[in-house]
Scaffold this active site. Sequence first.
Site, PDB file in Angstrom:
ATOM      1  N   SER A   1      46.753  33.107  39.507  1.00 57.17           N
ATOM      2  CA  SER A   1      47.045  34.309  38.730  1.00 57.17           C
ATOM      3  C   SER A   1      47.364  33.937  37.292  1.00 57.17           C
ATOM      4  O   SER A   1      48.359  33.261  37.013  1.00 57.17           O
ATOM      5  CB  SER A   1      48.233  35.057  39.339  1.00 57.17           C
ATOM      6  OG  SER A   1      48.602  36.137  38.509  1.00 57.17           O
TER       7      SER A   1
ATOM      8  N   HIS B   1      42.663  35.348  39.196  1.00 56.97           N
ATOM      9  CA  HIS B   1      43.176  36.705  39.404  1.00 56.97           C
ATOM     10  C   HIS B   1      43.818  37.187  38.111  1.00 56.97           C
ATOM     11  O   HIS B   1      44.651  36.488  37.520  1.00 56.97           O
ATOM     12  CB  HIS B   1      44.204  36.688  40.533  1.00 56.97           C
ATOM     13  CG  HIS B   1      44.667  38.038  40.959  1.00 56.97           C
ATOM     14  ND1 HIS B   1      43.947  38.829  41.825  1.00 56.97           N
ATOM     15  CD2 HIS B   1      45.779  38.755  40.637  1.00 56.97           C
ATOM     16  CE1 HIS B   1      44.594  39.963  42.032  1.00 56.97           C
ATOM     17  NE2 HIS B   1      45.711  39.940  41.309  1.00 56.97           N
TER      18      HIS B   1
ATOM     19  N   ASP C   1      45.897  40.323  36.509  1.00 53.94           N
ATOM     20  CA  ASP C   1      46.662  41.545  36.748  1.00 53.94           C
ATOM     21  C   ASP C   1      46.697  42.399  35.493  1.00 53.94           C
ATOM     22  O   ASP C   1      47.083  41.929  34.418  1.00 53.94           O
ATOM     23  CB  ASP C   1      48.098  41.197  37.156  1.00 53.94           C
ATOM     24  CG  ASP C   1      48.185  40.674  38.570  1.00 53.94           C
ATOM     25  OD1 ASP C   1      47.591  41.292  39.466  1.00 53.94           O
ATOM     26  OD2 ASP C   1      48.862  39.653  38.790  1.00 53.94           O
TER      27      ASP C   1
ATOM     28  N   MET D   1      48.457  45.785  34.028  1.00 58.21           N
ATOM     29  CA  MET D   1      49.589  46.672  34.291  1.00 58.21           C
ATOM     30  C   MET D   1      49.793  47.614  33.110  1.00 58.21           C
ATOM     31  O   MET D   1      49.689  47.203  31.953  1.00 58.21           O
ATOM     32  CB  MET D   1      50.844  45.853  34.558  1.00 58.21           C
ATOM     33  CG  MET D   1      50.715  44.947  35.777  1.00 58.21           C
ATOM     34  SD  MET D   1      52.201  44.009  36.163  1.00 58.21           S
ATOM     35  CE  MET D   1      52.068  42.692  34.957  1.00 58.21           C
TER      36      MET D   1
ATOM     37  N   HIS E   1      42.763  43.072  38.993  1.00 55.78           N
ATOM     38  CA  HIS E   1      43.612  43.975  39.782  1.00 55.78           C
ATOM     39  C   HIS E   1      44.217  45.012  38.840  1.00 55.78           C
ATOM     40  O   HIS E   1      45.059  44.690  38.005  1.00 55.78           O
ATOM     41  CB  HIS E   1      44.700  43.135  40.461  1.00 55.78           C
ATOM     42  CG  HIS E   1      45.683  43.934  41.258  1.00 55.78           C
ATOM     43  ND1 HIS E   1      46.883  43.397  41.681  1.00 55.78           N
ATOM     44  CD2 HIS E   1      45.665  45.212  41.704  1.00 55.78           C
ATOM     45  CE1 HIS E   1      47.548  44.303  42.348  1.00 55.78           C
ATOM     46  NE2 HIS E   1      46.836  45.422  42.380  1.00 55.78           N
TER      47      HIS E   1
ATOM     48  N   MET F   1      46.620  47.736  38.180  1.00 57.58           N
ATOM     49  CA  MET F   1      47.852  48.410  38.596  1.00 57.58           C
ATOM     50  C   MET F   1      48.130  49.517  37.585  1.00 57.58           C
ATOM     51  O   MET F   1      49.008  49.415  36.726  1.00 57.58           O
ATOM     52  CB  MET F   1      48.996  47.399  38.675  1.00 57.58           C
ATOM     53  CG  MET F   1      48.828  46.433  39.829  1.00 57.58           C
ATOM     54  SD  MET F   1      50.127  45.189  39.925  1.00 57.58           S
ATOM     55  CE  MET F   1      49.428  43.943  38.841  1.00 57.58           C
TER      56      MET F   1
ATOM     57  N   MET G   1      49.930  43.611  48.721  1.00 60.09           N
ATOM     58  CA  MET G   1      50.968  43.026  47.868  1.00 60.09           C
ATOM     59  C   MET G   1      52.112  42.527  48.737  1.00 60.09           C
ATOM     60  O   MET G   1      52.614  43.249  49.605  1.00 60.09           O
ATOM     61  CB  MET G   1      51.475  44.059  46.864  1.00 60.09           C
ATOM     62  CG  MET G   1      50.462  44.487  45.817  1.00 60.09           C
ATOM     63  SD  MET G   1      49.854  43.113  44.803  1.00 60.09           S
ATOM     64  CE  MET G   1      51.387  42.515  44.055  1.00 60.09           C
TER      65      MET G   1
ATOM     66  N   GLY H   1      54.837  44.053  39.437  1.00 58.91           N
ATOM     67  CA  GLY H   1      55.410  44.299  38.121  1.00 58.91           C
ATOM     68  C   GLY H   1      55.774  43.025  37.403  1.00 58.91           C
ATOM     69  O   GLY H   1      55.521  42.882  36.215  1.00 58.91           O
ATOM     70  N   PHE H   2      56.356  42.078  38.131  1.00 59.48           N
ATOM     71  CA  PHE H   2      56.799  40.833  37.508  1.00 59.48           C
ATOM     72  C   PHE H   2      56.504  39.650  38.430  1.00 59.48           C
ATOM     73  O   PHE H   2      56.596  39.780  39.654  1.00 59.48           O
ATOM     74  CB  PHE H   2      58.296  40.874  37.191  1.00 59.48           C
ATOM     75  CG  PHE H   2      58.660  41.923  36.174  1.00 59.48           C
ATOM     76  CD1 PHE H   2      58.583  41.642  34.814  1.00 59.48           C
ATOM     77  CD2 PHE H   2      59.029  43.193  36.572  1.00 59.48           C
ATOM     78  CE1 PHE H   2      58.892  42.613  33.876  1.00 59.48           C
ATOM     79  CE2 PHE H   2      59.334  44.169  35.639  1.00 59.48           C
ATOM     80  CZ  PHE H   2      59.265  43.876  34.287  1.00 59.48           C
ATOM     81  N   GLY H   3      56.183  38.509  37.844  1.00 65.69           N
ATOM     82  CA  GLY H   3      55.943  37.298  38.616  1.00 65.69           C
ATOM     83  C   GLY H   3      57.242  36.655  39.065  1.00 65.69           C
ATOM     84  O   GLY H   3      58.327  37.014  38.617  1.00 65.69           O
ATOM     85  N   GLY H   4      57.129  35.675  39.960  1.00 64.23           N
ATOM     86  CA  GLY H   4      58.275  34.889  40.377  1.00 64.23           C
ATOM     87  C   GLY H   4      59.157  35.535  41.421  1.00 64.23           C
ATOM     88  O   GLY H   4      60.252  35.045  41.698  1.00 64.23           O
TER      89      GLY H   4
ATOM     90  N   ASP I   1      49.075  38.772  47.538  1.00 62.93           N
ATOM     91  CA  ASP I   1      49.513  38.514  46.166  1.00 62.93           C
ATOM     92  C   ASP I   1      51.001  38.774  46.062  1.00 62.93           C
ATOM     93  O   ASP I   1      51.458  39.884  46.318  1.00 62.93           O
ATOM     94  CB  ASP I   1      48.748  39.434  45.212  1.00 62.93           C
ATOM     95  CG  ASP I   1      49.130  39.234  43.751  1.00 62.93           C
ATOM     96  OD1 ASP I   1      49.938  38.344  43.458  1.00 62.93           O
ATOM     97  OD2 ASP I   1      48.602  39.988  42.906  1.00 62.93           O
TER      98      ASP I   1
ATOM     99  N   GLY J   1      54.664  35.966  45.536  1.00 68.24           N
ATOM    100  CA  GLY J   1      55.500  34.988  46.212  1.00 68.24           C
ATOM    101  C   GLY J   1      54.726  34.017  47.071  1.00 68.24           C
ATOM    102  O   GLY J   1      55.270  33.440  48.021  1.00 68.24           O
TER     103      GLY J   1
END
Length: 224
Positions: A10, A36, A38, A40, A69, A71, A140, A145-148, A178, A180
Amino acid sequence: MSHRPIVAPSILAGNHARLADSLAQAEQTDGVFWVHIDIMDGHFVPNLSFGPQTVADLRGGSELFFDVHLMLDNPHLYIDAFIKAGAQNVTIHAEPDYPKAETLRQIRAQGATCGICINPGTPVEMLEPYLEAVDLVLLMTVQPGFGGQSFREDVLPKIEKVAHWREQHGYQWRIEVDGGVNLETGLRCRDAGADTFVAGTAFFKHADRAEFVRTLEGAPGETR
């Protein structure tokens, strides 16, 4: 699309000041064929990311498959722009109110493959009206909305259910996860039936990215 396991790094987890370098890191990793991306809008999810121009700039010269993707509250308004920019698969969400079936047809009509996605809290049955019209189903495994973020365990039974539908009806779409995704959670998703793994932070921070990819792309059911 085959069901051979694929890792799709990603780009959201890359260095946003040097996205081309992050893309090159993915492209130079043995076993990586997809990336990938994203998108948003700050409405459907509480964050902003990239627009079509960023996708077009990344596309120049890259041979990776661009898995985009969307969103967005109104993705149907942006299909043309993102495919023109270089998206090769476009995945849309089942939750917002817009003409989803028509949007999937629009994606296919422009020569791209298409996917349908749900968030962790969305009933898996919301996917059913679209399963004959897609090339990919994205589940999902975090709230987008946010990584990590931490992996959501409660999505594993949904992966199993979707995999059962695929086998039961002979569908050919891929099952993507997608959020974690690291080696431990990715292998659990693979055992549940997923074959496409979006990995951001875990991929870019791994000391041996090629080994990370080899581990997730190994044959399902193999001894580990």
